[in-house]
Design an enzyme around this catalytic site. Structure first.
Site, PDB file in Angstrom:
ATOM      1  N   GLU A 248       0.877  -1.175   0.000  1.00 17.90           N
ATOM      2  CA  GLU A 248       0.000   0.000   0.000  1.00 17.90           C
ATOM      3  C   GLU A 248       0.909   1.218   0.000  1.00 17.90           C
ATOM      4  OE1 GLU A 248      -2.466   2.542   3.163  1.00 17.90           O
ATOM      5  OE2 GLU A 248      -2.865   0.384   3.276  1.00 17.90           O
ATOM      6  N   CYS A 285      -3.734   7.275   5.472  1.00 14.46           N
ATOM      7  CA  CYS A 285      -3.574   6.951   4.057  1.00 14.46           C
ATOM      8  C   CYS A 285      -4.826   7.270   3.255  1.00 14.46           C
ATOM      9  CB  CYS A 285      -3.207   5.483   3.893  1.00 14.46           C
ATOM     10  SG  CYS A 285      -4.319   4.350   4.754  1.00 14.46           S
TER      11      CYS A 285
END
Length: 517
Positions: A248, A285
């Protein structure tokens, strides 16, 4: 890697002062020892019931040690005890959720096609398919989630659930927290009769590439920056035997506010934006970093509500992140046509050298879509800043969307009666950009649930998998088909009579979990 002993210090981001040594950086020999020890535990992890017991016991031990863990995590990250307490609860919930998944066994995707001499276009042999664990998983802890995406987090929980031992590369922003959590998990392994080396932790920058290169490492889970993740991804791909790299990386998480939504819900949307982009000081995020907002008075009202909200100042996780945030905010604000509605910068907080204040920037959509000059606005700026892109037409909105890369999330705010073809087309357009589409809400806050998908097209992630939710277990498995294999040589999950009672598909018919002999 150097064999020189280097201290690993715990740093308080509120003061910038050292809290003392908590570990030493791993040498090449240390990494090799950790991976080989983990590799040796694979057979012990083969018992599904034992793995489920490990996961539940790990959750219990983390809760037992919770006060010490929470205090350390707060001291190392300045995220606050309330946030850390919730993150510990989430981590323990994940562990128990994966224990349930392991016990049921549906994740094995067991399929049996009995031999059929009359099958067309050719006779079919006896075929039986099940998923097996990959091997040692290297997990890279995230800076912004010292528990839920670190040593006891989703990558570790899902890998152990799959039957894969784990070696975690601790993040330098919370080394003491990592040591404490590893102690709890290793103690849980011993408690249930498994080797403690089913989980190990190594520290130090050089340990990361060494973990990825190690010939016994079978897969990688990473949460971090595009730059760091891409470098490790390339190492994983360039190995003599390439391995899966589930990374990620970065995400802008675009938000679209329609003209009618701005006209009917300006104050609500503006306040929601302010709360979302500053949550955790913008160190999530899924922070909404780019908001496509209609030009004109209605869009102005949304922007004014966002700027007028009481937004917090506070310390970022480490000096490097703070400097990158301040430099990124300055560079973006200096671009032609960019207006600073709320100036990000250093916060005047005595005794807190890492503190920053949030910011809001605004730019015409035409400028952003015109060329490379404003390209920097389409790169994630980690920290509490968001960019409002003011569009004057559907064509401008579409042009900006056409410049975006892959994202973890994409959000749309609609008016209450916008449910027709145009709204459906906009949702479909955002689906092309992200792994999770949010309607009339905000992307911050990722629910741990079977249906959750936390990933997206590159550079949001390097694979199509999720790192949140129980389907994250799929990353650490591979399918194997057994052809004409005697019953005694088959995995128990594939034997006639279903002795372990796992869900299976037999000759095209799905069967619920039920032992028949």
């Amino acid at each position: 890697m150097s064999d020189t002993v280097t201290e690993v210090l715990s740093i308080d981001p509120r003061t910038g002062e050292s809290r003392g040594q908590v570990a030493v950086e791993a040498t090449a020999a240390d990494v090799d020892t950790a991976v080989r020890a983990a590799f040796a535990t694979r057979a012990a992890l083969g018992d599904r019931r034992k793995r489920a017991e490990l996961l539940r016991t790990a959750a219990a031990f983390l809760e037992k040690d919770g006060e010490e863990i929470i205090a350390a995590a707060d001291a190392e990250t300045a995220l606050g005890r309330v946030r850390i307490t919730g993150e510990l609860a989430r981590s323990c919930y994940q562990l128990r959720a994966f224990a349930d998944v392991v016990e049921v066994g549906g994740y094995l995707d067991a399929i049996i096609d009995h031999a059929d001499p009359a099958a067309q276009p050719a006779p079919r042999p006896d075929l039986r398919r099940v998923k097996v664990p990959l091997g040692v998983v290297a997990v890279f802890a995230a800076s912004n989630f010292p528990l839920a995406f670190s040593v006891p987090g989703g990558d570790t929980a899902s890998a152990l659930a799959a039957g894969c031992p784990v070696v975690v590369k601790a993040h330098p922003d919370h080394p003491q927290t990592s040591v404490l959590c590893a102690r709890s998990l290793r103690a849980a392994a011993a408690e249930v009769g498994l080797p403690e080396d089913v989980l190990a932790v190594v520290h130090g920058f050089d340990a990361g590439p060494a973990l990825v290169r190690h010939p016994l490492t079978a897969a990688v889970g990473f949460t971090g920056s595009v730059r760091g993740g891409r470098a490790l991804f390339d190492i994983a791909s360039a190995r003599p035997r390439p391995i899966p790299f589930h990374g990620e990386l970065g995400s802008l998480n675009p938000v679209v506010v329609t003209a009618r939504a701005a006209a009917t819900r300006a104050a609500e949307i503006g306040a929601g934006l302010a709360a979302s982009y500053t949550q955790g000081l913008g160190q999530f995020c899924v922070k909404p970093g780019l908001v496509l907002l209609p030009a004109g008075e209605d869009g102005d009202a949304v922007a004014q509500a966002a700027v007028a909200a009481q937004v917090p100042s506070g310390p970022l996780l480490d000096p490097r992140m703070r400097e990158a945030f301040l430099a990124g905010a300055r560079e973006r604000a200096a671009l032609p046509g960019v207006e600073e509605l709320l100036a990000a910068g250093e916060a005047d907080t005595a005794g807190a050298p890492l503190s920053v204040r949030p910011g809001v920037l605004s730019v015409p959509a035409a400028a952003l879509a015109a060329g490379e000059l404003h390209r920097g606005l389409l790169d994630e700026c980690f920290g509490p800043v968001t960019v409002l892109v003011r569009y004057s037409s559907e064509a401008e909105l579409g042009a900006v969307l056409g410049t975006l890369e892959g994202n973890l999330t994409a959000t749309v705010h609609l008016a209450a009666d916008e449910r027709g073809e145009a709204a459906a087309a906009l949702v479909a357009r955002l689906t092309e950009l992200a792994g999770r589409v949010v309607v009339d809400g905000w992307p911050t806050g990722v629910t741990v649930a079977p249906a959750m998908h936390h990933g997206g097209p590159y550079p949001a992630s390097t694979s199509t998998s999720t790192s949140v939710g129980t389907t994250a277990i799929e990353r650490w498995l591979r399918p194997v088909c057994y052809q004409n294999t005697p019953r005694e040589l088959l995995p128990a999950e594939l034997r006639d009579g279903n002795p372990l009672g796992v869900p299976r598909t037999v000759d095209g018919v799905y069967e619920e979990a039920k032992a028949t002999g």
